[in-house]
Design a protein around this motif. Structure first.
Motif, PDB file in Angstrom:
ATOM      1  N   ARG A  45      13.374  12.243  -7.763  1.00  0.00           N
ATOM      2  CA  ARG A  45      12.500  11.255  -7.271  1.00  0.00           C
ATOM      3  C   ARG A  45      11.563  10.663  -8.320  1.00  0.00           C
ATOM      4  NH1 ARG A  45      10.698  15.394  -2.439  1.00  0.00           N
ATOM      5  NH2 ARG A  45      12.908  15.405  -1.106  1.00  0.00           N
ATOM      6  N   LEU A  46      11.532  10.873  -9.415  1.00  0.00           N
ATOM      7  CA  LEU A  46      10.406  10.481 -10.410  1.00  0.00           C
ATOM      8  C   LEU A  46      11.461   9.640 -11.581  1.00  0.00           C
ATOM      9  CD1 LEU A  46       8.001  13.593 -10.744  1.00  0.00           C
ATOM     10  CD2 LEU A  46       8.040  11.632  -9.314  1.00  0.00           C
ATOM     11  N   PRO A  47      12.165   8.529 -11.058  1.00  0.00           N
ATOM     12  CA  PRO A  47      13.045   7.867 -11.986  1.00  0.00           C
ATOM     13  C   PRO A  47      12.440   7.348 -13.159  1.00  0.00           C
ATOM     14  CG  PRO A  47      12.572   6.425 -10.136  1.00  0.00           C
ATOM     15  CD  PRO A  47      11.929   7.927  -9.770  1.00  0.00           C
ATOM     16  N   TRP A  48      11.134   7.281 -13.404  1.00  0.00           N
ATOM     17  CA  TRP A  48      10.486   6.727 -14.718  1.00  0.00           C
ATOM     18  C   TRP A  48      10.678   7.973 -15.827  1.00  0.00           C
ATOM     19  CZ3 TRP A  48       8.003   7.455 -10.047  1.00  0.00           C
ATOM     20  CH2 TRP A  48       7.128   8.329 -10.045  1.00  0.00           C
ATOM     21  N   LEU A  49      10.785   9.159 -15.576  1.00  0.00           N
ATOM     22  CA  LEU A  49      10.693  10.169 -16.409  1.00  0.00           C
ATOM     23  C   LEU A  49      11.985  10.015 -17.381  1.00  0.00           C
ATOM     24  CD1 LEU A  49      10.106  13.582 -14.056  1.00  0.00           C
ATOM     25  CD2 LEU A  49       8.392  12.254 -15.648  1.00  0.00           C
ATOM     26  N   THR A  50      11.342  10.487 -18.786  1.00  0.00           N
ATOM     27  CA  THR A  50      12.545  10.370 -19.572  1.00  0.00           C
ATOM     28  C   THR A  50      13.110  11.663 -19.352  1.00  0.00           C
ATOM     29  OG1 THR A  50      11.086  11.544 -21.384  1.00  0.00           O
ATOM     30  CG2 THR A  50      11.285   9.126 -21.334  1.00  0.00           C
TER      31      THR A  50
END
Length: 121
Positions: A45-50
């Motif tokens: 749900r947090l696609p911006w995480l590396t």
């Protein structure tokens, strides 16, 4: 339980202890996999995480979740031990009361039989 402690018990008890340990291990592994699955969903749900951030978040989430699970299980185990103590105390009290009542009835029965024998002579 250590191997030395297992040797002190009968094979049936050893088998039961081993089965309980295996069940506990499997339940812990299931809970660990469930926590990892929840962490994976959260990271999804947090696609911006590396990738590194997602791994770090997963690690922390799993650690926190397993800590909460341990706490919940400890509270449950503590409550079970308290209840066991309360039930054992109550059982001993009831058993003692019943024994006293049976002893009193036996004494009355013996006294009645003795009196009847004396009166019939």
């Amino acid at each position: 339980m250590t191997a030395g402690q297992r040797r002190q018990h009968s094979p049936e008890v050893q088998g039961a202890v081993l089965a309980n340990e295996a069940e506990g291990y499997l339940l812990a592994q299931t809970e660990l996999e469930r926590a990892r699955g929840e962490a994976t969903v959260l990271c999804g749900r947090l696609p911006w995480l590396t990738t590194g951030q997602a791994e770090n978040l997963t690690h922390h989430y799993v650690q926190q979740r397993m800590g909460l699970t341990r706490q919940a299980l400890q509270v449950t185990a503590d409550r079970a031990m308290r209840l066991r103590g309360e039930y054992e105390t109550r059982y001993r009290h009831l058993r003692r009361t019943l024994l006293k009542q049976h002893a009193a009835c036996a004494c009355l029965l013996i006294a009645g039989c003795s009196l009847a024998c004396l009166l019939n002579r």
